[in-house]
Scaffold this motif. Sequence first.
Motif, short mmCIF file in Angstrom:
data_model
loop_
_atom_site.label_atom_id
_atom_site.label_comp_id
_atom_site.label_asym_id
_atom_site.label_seq_id
_atom_site.Cartn_x
_atom_site.Cartn_y
_atom_site.Cartn_z
N LEU A 63 0.84 -1.21 0.00
CA LEU A 63 0.00 0.00 0.00
C LEU A 63 0.87 1.26 0.00
CD1 LEU A 63 -2.70 -1.14 2.57
CD2 LEU A 63 -3.12 -0.62 0.16
N ALA A 64 1.94 1.25 0.82
CA ALA A 64 2.84 2.40 0.87
C ALA A 64 3.53 2.61 -0.48
CB ALA A 64 3.88 2.21 1.98
N SER A 65 3.96 1.53 -1.11
CA SER A 65 4.62 1.63 -2.42
C SER A 65 3.70 2.23 -3.47
CB SER A 65 5.10 0.26 -2.89
OG SER A 65 6.11 -0.21 -2.04
N ALA A 66 2.40 1.97 -3.32
CA ALA A 66 1.41 2.51 -4.25
C ALA A 66 0.95 3.91 -3.84
CB ALA A 66 0.21 1.57 -4.33
N GLY A 67 1.48 4.42 -2.71
CA GLY A 67 1.08 5.74 -2.22
C GLY A 67 -0.34 5.76 -1.66
N ALA A 68 -0.84 4.60 -1.26
CA ALA A 68 -2.22 4.49 -0.77
C ALA A 68 -2.28 4.74 0.74
CB ALA A 68 -2.78 3.11 -1.12
N PHE A 69 -1.84 5.92 1.15
CA PHE A 69 -1.78 6.23 2.58
C PHE A 69 -3.14 6.56 3.20
CE2 PHE A 69 2.67 7.04 1.29
CZ PHE A 69 3.28 6.12 2.14
N GLY A 70 -4.18 6.56 2.37
CA GLY A 70 -5.53 6.73 2.89
C GLY A 70 -6.12 5.43 3.40
N ALA A 71 -5.41 4.32 3.24
CA ALA A 71 -5.90 3.01 3.70
C ALA A 71 -6.03 3.00 5.22
CB ALA A 71 -4.94 1.90 3.24
N PRO A 72 -6.99 2.22 5.75
CA PRO A 72 -7.21 2.18 7.20
C PRO A 72 -5.97 1.83 8.02
CG PRO A 72 -9.04 1.15 6.06
CD PRO A 72 -7.99 1.45 5.01
N VAL A 73 -5.07 1.00 7.48
CA VAL A 73 -3.89 0.58 8.22
C VAL A 73 -3.00 1.78 8.58
CG1 VAL A 73 -2.41 0.10 6.22
CG2 VAL A 73 -2.10 -1.21 8.34
N PHE A 74 -3.15 2.91 7.88
CA PHE A 74 -2.34 4.09 8.13
C PHE A 74 -3.06 5.15 8.98
CE2 PHE A 74 -0.59 2.51 4.02
CZ PHE A 74 0.69 2.21 4.46
N ALA A 75 -4.25 4.82 9.50
CA ALA A 75 -5.04 5.83 10.22
C ALA A 75 -4.27 6.44 11.39
CB ALA A 75 -6.36 5.23 10.69
N LEU A 76 -3.64 5.62 12.22
CA LEU A 76 -2.91 6.15 13.37
C LEU A 76 -1.69 6.94 12.94
CD1 LEU A 76 -3.16 3.08 15.78
CD2 LEU A 76 -4.38 5.26 15.99
N ALA A 77 -1.02 6.49 11.88
CA ALA A 77 0.14 7.22 11.37
C ALA A 77 -0.28 8.57 10.80
CB ALA A 77 0.85 6.39 10.30
#
Length: 196
Positions: A63-77
């Motif tokens: 997800l990070a490689s695709a720039g998909a930082f809106g994914a739920p796994v990144f919510a806290l970050a």
Amino acid sequence: MRLLFIDGCVSQRGAESRTRALAGAFLSAFRESHPGAEVEGVALGELDLKPFLPAALDQRDALASAGAFGAPVFALARQFQAADKIVAAAPFWDLSFPAVMRTYIEHISANGLCYHYEADGCHGDCRADRLAYLTTGGDFERPGSLGVLYWERLAAMFGIPRFDYVFAGGLDIDPARAPELLEAACGKARALGRRF
């Protein structure tokens, strides 16, 4: 201005948590001195955080490689990265802090969001200009307290230029003195909250 409060005050003492008292002293003084500030809390004891195992890391990295930082796994970050100021509180357990705090750190340590790498090394990408760590322990504070050092190094990794801490130590050495020692530390926390 938005202050993020990372509440790692997990304790068998519940409402009588000494770390919670220390955090409360800081937050009260902060709110009084910064009446327009928003305080956003994340209660680690109420989250169902799991440590990252290889499959979950692979998924997050993809997800990070695709720039998909809106994914739920990144919510806290995302929440951590966007805060103007950050205060974390947790008891001094097993020479550092409770496991839930370490798991939270795994969740905010998102390469490409909170930090990135360049040819000369790691560079932080967080917005905050200050991070404070509040902790309480039964033993006295020792040089090189791992919990404190850990958060100090994290602040640097995330590009947060100012780090402060308050360690209320020695609380189980002489139980009769514990209220006095805690109140002295709360005084330091209040002073820090006022100027934070």
